[in-house]
Every structure is written in C-alpha cells, then in structure tokens.
Design a protein around this motif. Sequence first.
Motif, PDB file in Angstrom:
ATOM      1  N   VAL A 174       0.937  -1.112  -0.056  1.00 48.10           N
ATOM      2  CA  VAL A 174      -0.077  -0.213   0.043  1.00 48.10           C
ATOM      3  C   VAL A 174       1.013   1.187   0.083  1.00 48.10           C
ATOM      4  O   VAL A 174       1.793   1.339   0.814  1.00 48.10           O
ATOM      5  CB  VAL A 174      -0.919   0.093   1.273  1.00 48.10           C
ATOM      6  N   LEU A 175       0.676   2.003  -1.044  1.00 47.65           N
ATOM      7  CA  LEU A 175       1.706   3.112  -1.152  1.00 47.65           C
ATOM      8  C   LEU A 175       0.856   4.612  -0.782  1.00 47.65           C
ATOM      9  O   LEU A 175      -0.294   4.666  -1.199  1.00 47.65           O
ATOM     10  CB  LEU A 175       1.966   3.102  -2.813  1.00 47.65           C
ATOM     11  N   ASP A 176       1.555   5.173  -0.235  1.00 47.04           N
ATOM     12  CA  ASP A 176       0.934   6.413   0.174  1.00 47.04           C
ATOM     13  C   ASP A 176       1.608   7.633  -0.860  1.00 47.04           C
ATOM     14  O   ASP A 176       2.660   7.352  -1.526  1.00 47.04           O
ATOM     15  CB  ASP A 176       1.063   7.113   1.491  1.00 47.04           C
ATOM     16  N   GLN A 177       0.552   8.331  -1.359  1.00 46.49           N
ATOM     17  CA  GLN A 177       0.862   9.317  -2.720  1.00 46.49           C
ATOM     18  C   GLN A 177       2.031   9.900  -2.459  1.00 46.49           C
ATOM     19  O   GLN A 177       2.625  10.267  -3.330  1.00 46.49           O
ATOM     20  CB  GLN A 177      -0.330  10.442  -2.785  1.00 46.49           C
TER      21      GLN A 177
ATOM     22  N   ALA B 215      -3.805   4.474  12.025  1.00 47.47           N
ATOM     23  CA  ALA B 215      -4.753   3.260  11.796  1.00 47.47           C
ATOM     24  C   ALA B 215      -5.470   3.165  10.485  1.00 47.47           C
ATOM     25  O   ALA B 215      -5.755   2.012  10.181  1.00 47.47           O
ATOM     26  CB  ALA B 215      -5.703   3.432  12.973  1.00 47.47           C
ATOM     27  N   ASP B 216      -5.758   4.283   9.893  1.00 43.99           N
ATOM     28  CA  ASP B 216      -6.297   4.260   8.573  1.00 43.99           C
ATOM     29  C   ASP B 216      -5.414   3.553   7.574  1.00 43.99           C
ATOM     30  O   ASP B 216      -5.968   2.672   6.865  1.00 43.99           O
ATOM     31  CB  ASP B 216      -6.499   5.788   8.106  1.00 43.99           C
ATOM     32  N   MET B 217      -4.347   4.194   7.369  1.00 42.49           N
ATOM     33  CA  MET B 217      -3.468   3.402   6.545  1.00 42.49           C
ATOM     34  C   MET B 217      -3.180   1.775   6.909  1.00 42.49           C
ATOM     35  O   MET B 217      -3.318   0.750   5.993  1.00 42.49           O
ATOM     36  CB  MET B 217      -2.032   4.073   6.811  1.00 42.49           C
ATOM     37  N   MET B 218      -3.004   1.440   8.255  1.00 47.54           N
ATOM     38  CA  MET B 218      -3.058   0.224   8.530  1.00 47.54           C
ATOM     39  C   MET B 218      -4.218  -0.719   7.999  1.00 47.54           C
ATOM     40  O   MET B 218      -3.937  -1.749   7.581  1.00 47.54           O
ATOM     41  CB  MET B 218      -3.066   0.098  10.095  1.00 47.54           C
ATOM     42  N   ARG B 219      -5.434   0.013   8.129  1.00 47.27           N
ATOM     43  CA  ARG B 219      -6.568  -0.763   7.752  1.00 47.27           C
ATOM     44  C   ARG B 219      -6.594  -1.152   6.190  1.00 47.27           C
ATOM     45  O   ARG B 219      -6.779  -2.306   5.955  1.00 47.27           O
ATOM     46  CB  ARG B 219      -7.935   0.147   7.734  1.00 47.27           C
TER      47      ARG B 219
END
Lengths: 284, 396
Positions: A17-20, A191-195
């Motif tokens: 999962v990559l953040d922008q 937590a959001d990213m973790m989800r």
Amino acid sequence: MGDDNSAKQFAGATRYVLDQELAKIVNISMALEMPLLLKGEPGTGKTMLAHAIAENLKMPLIVLNVKSSMKLIDALYQYDTLTRLNDSRFGDSSRNVSNIEEYIKMGKIGQAFTAEQRTVLLIDEIDKADTDFQDDMLDVLDQMEFDIIEIDKTIAAKSRPVIIITSNAKKDLSDPFLGRCNFHHIAFPDADMMRRIIGVHFPDLDSELMERAISAFYQMRKLDAVEKKPATRELINWIRALKADPDFKPKQLAKGELPYLGVLFKKSQDYARAQHAVNGRRIN
Amino acid sequence: MFIKFFYKLKEVGIPVSPTAFLTLQKALGKGLVVTLQDFYTASRAILVKSERYFDLYDQVFAHHFRGAEMPDVEGLELDELARAMLEAWLQKPEELSELLGIDESALNKMTPEELIEYFKQRLKDQDEQHHGGAKWIGTGGYSPVGHSGYHPGGMRVGGVSGSKSAVKVAMDRRYKDYSLHGPLTQAMIGEALKRLRNMVPVGPKDEVNIDETIYQTMKNGGEIEIIFDRRLKDRLKVILAIDNGGWSMDPYIPVVQTLFDYAADQFKDIKTYFFHNTIYSNLWADPARYKKPKRLDELVRLDPQTRFVIVGDASMAPYELMASDGSIHIEERSGLPSIECLNLLAKTFPHAVWLNPVPASMWGYTRTISAIREIFPMFELTIDGLEQAVMHMMAK
C-alpha cells in the motif's frame, strides 16, 4: 538513459500500500536518476518498497544486504583466486587460466551494472557498514562505473539502476552521502493506513476482527518500556494466527483477552511486560 | 525561483546545499512538479536530508506559502505550551478550567484553533515565568499544563485525513517528535556506542589467507597448500559501573542502564555493576548493592582490554574519596581509601572513562570531580561527550 525507461511511472503494487507522497518521491528520484534514501522504524515497509517498485515496473530486483564487515569491493566484484590457483595446478577445467577475466565474479552492484535490462538495486541497511564504505559506494553509484584492478578494466553501467537505500539508524549518515541522494522518512502507518494494509493482505477479512485487532495492536504499541515494538509484520502474522484458531472469537479481543502475544512481542522481557499489562487490564 | 524560500530554510538552520537546490530546479525543469503539494514533497525529499529537520521545514513552508506566523524562539515555546494545554484540556477539561479559573462550558464552545489562540493569549498575559509553581503554567510545575503535559505525538484535532492540501500537511507538523531539540534518548546513545568495536579473529578457520596460501604453495614446490584464517569478529568486553546511590544520579539511571542493555546486541560481553558515590573494595551486581558483591581483586584479573565505563556525578564529601575508612556504608570500610581503588582500576584497565552527568562547566567547582579527573579521563554524559568517550576508548 533510455526515455522509454524514465517514462515508466511507479503507481503501487499488488501487496504494497503506497501513500501518494512516497509515490511522488519515488518518481522524482527515478526521473532525476538519484538514489532514494529511506529511513524509518523497522516494519514501516522500507524494504518492501523496493520489491513493490520492481514488481510494478517489471524490473529485476537485486538486493545487496549490507553487513558490518563488508568491504566495498565485495559489493562490486570478486576475484576468485582459489579457483584460479586450483586450475593452474591441475589444468582440468575449461577456463583459460591466463585470462583473469574468467575468474572475476560480479557482486551485487556489479550485477546491476552489467544486467541487460534496467534493474532495481536495493541496498538494505546501509547503516550497518562504516562511513568509508558508504561514501565510497556513493562514489561508484554517482559515476555509474568502477574499475576492476586485476584486469584493468572499467565496468560502466549499461543502464542506470533504480537505487533504493534503506537505513534504520537514528543518526544521520555523512554529509557527502546525503548530498547525493534524495531522502524520505517513512512514519509508522496510522490506523487508517493500517486498515488498508491489512485489507491488501487479507482481502476477505471479517471487519469486526480487523477493527478489534487493529485497535488492540495500537494499544499494545503504546506500552512503554518495550524494547521492540510490534510493527506491521507482527500485526499481519498475528491476524494470521487469530484466523487460524478455530476457537477464537473477535469478541475476546474487546474483553481484553489477547491470545498469541508471542507473535507480537518477541523479546522475553517485552513479552512479560505485555502479558502483565493484559492481565492487569482484565482484572480492572 | 524559490530562492527566498531556499534562504529561509538556510536561515532557520536546515543544512541545505546549493547543489541540492540546483537538483530541485532540475526537477522543476523536468515538469515533474505540477502542484504545490508536489513541490512540498519534492523539495523536502531533495533539500532536507534528515527527519529531524522535517518539522522546521514544515514551519518554513507554511510560513512561505501561506504566510503562517513564523515562530520565533519565544513563540515556539508558547506554541508548544498552548498545544500541550489543548491536549490536557481534551483529556481533563474540568481540571484545566479550574486551574485557569474559567468556565468549562465557555471553552467547550470554541474550536481547537480558537482554543489554541486563547491559551496563547493566556500565556502571554503571564507576567513572568513560573518554574515549579503549583498553579501557573511553566516548566516542571505540578500543574498538568506545561512541558510535562506535552505529548510528542503532536495534535491531530478533528482527524483531518484524505486529501489534505500541502500547506495543511505542513501546518500539521507531523515530524515534530523528530526535532533536534530533546534530551539524550536511548536510541541516540545506542548510535554513539555503535562505534565501540574490537575486531578479533574468532570462530572456525574459514577465510582464505591468499598471501599465506601463495607463499606456502611456493614453498611446497607448487603443490597447493591452502591456508585458512579465522574471521574477524567483534569481541569487545565492556564493564559498566553506575553510581546509583545519590539522588543526583536518579534521573540518569534509567537512560544509562537501558542504553547499555540496548547496546547488548552490539557488545557480546557486557557486565553492569553498581556503586554509591565512589568505588571501594567492592562493586555490586545488584542495583540494591546488597546481595551480590564483586570484589575488586576479581575484576583486576579480567582482560585488560576490557573497556571500563564509569557513570557517576563524582560529587561527594572529600573524605569519602581520600580517607581510608571513607565509605558512608560501614560494611565497605576495608582500610583502603577509595582513591587508591580508583587508581588500581585505572591502572588495570587503560581503556577506562568516566561519564559525568554534571555539565562540564561545573566540574571546576567540586573538589572530588577534579581529583577523579586526574585518574580517569572524564566526559560529559551528553551525545557529544559520549562520542568523545567512545573515541578515547577506541584509541590504541
């Protein structure tokens, strides 16, 4: 370097999962042809990023695991004197003993330079080596060539590899080193990213289990005096363990029963501390 | 373009180099940077090379591109305190409103931004600093508001997430906890100690010594004789002696103790002992200094290459150091003055240092510090002092 290569853009991979923000930095580093230095606490996916880039851009990945005793030359090439000595004594191999080149084996950086295709070169845990190693290596990566002294030959990179360097150190690397790379610090996922990360790894996970496990996980990370905090990898393994247990119900987590703590805490002191904290909460 | 921004970064103390700035121009020239968000990300990755400066960068960015107030040093302090107050208020509204003498419901109506402004105003109204008071706001007070209430996680009121504008991200100051200012942490000490190494050959003989192999082969008349050596491994022995007696040492014990535990992976062989004020005929393996004495005579028999690190404030009554029955603990009176014991240790272990949590500028004022400095090289217990100590211990 070929335009067809730099036209490729990195946009994420199947298991990552990559953040922008990070995607942008990767793309800029690729366009500027500069190595990207990644720092961040263990478990934030520094190493995984290189794997994801390789997968996404369909480039072969070459991993150089840095060790404390490593010399730069080990990463570039190796001159296999023993085999040559052996061949010269017994003369029963197909190699030509008088041709030293046949006894040169490429190290990881050498492999990345000589590969037919553009590669992703991951230099993992650079902080383990000493400063001289780091500076010398950056010289090589800057020039995109190195000399093989034994045969007086210069190896130049056929195509400039995408270079990702990771470091766990809290302390800064040397200034000349930093001057030559781009830098990013990966913060621990919220937590959001973790989800989303969990969602990628367990596409059909029960949402109740996910919520409860994640909230318990962040609770456990808040414990103080823990030497090694559980990271993403531990959470993924923990969820796997919970899923595998037929007797386990997500409700247990809400009640403060946390089975398989050993998956999250791997140092015996930490384990005892976590156990203590969990038991304490149950009594309250 | 953005030259002012560049100089502003330099001005606030971020080590930015012209080369990096040119690289940024190159990135801009390539058309990679389209939006302000892109610029925020790109210029940070290219210009700022340590997460410790991310926070400062965020502040400068917000200032430059939105005219957010550039916090001067005083303002920074206020800023932090105000945020700390907000946190405290979020946790215990009743307590704080009582302390400030305001109505809780009035505060409840304000937005977080308004609250911060309000708190800042309150702080500015304060005529003088109060340190250690029970009611007002200051550092080290009993009041829940102030430095101790500061939470490094930073504030995330309102749970902004998703597509934030760059300025908002910058305003968030996510990187605050990596800032340069801060106490000596365990991680930092662990880093400083990484350089303590003693490479010695150990383990199985599995590394080929080429020179020796060629030489022996020649000697053998061309018959191959391969010579193997042991690999070089780190086998540094470290002894750590901590003064855990006086109250003056109390604040430093956890950090010192954990740092060496932390570094235990680094050093294969580390022993920790305790003493009070100074060393007499025993060191103690248990922190209570009661159950497990370790006689000095036994220590003396250890490898003289052992790095001997003493951590203590070296401050005591002079007779404790000089008199033959100087110990304040009656069972420790062995007839040998402590200064002799220290001399013995210094002679046995040439690689010994004394780390002192007392600031170096104060060392001249304490007689016992001066006396001990004549025996052991003394360093401040700060990250700089620690690095110097490591350098000293690694010198041949």
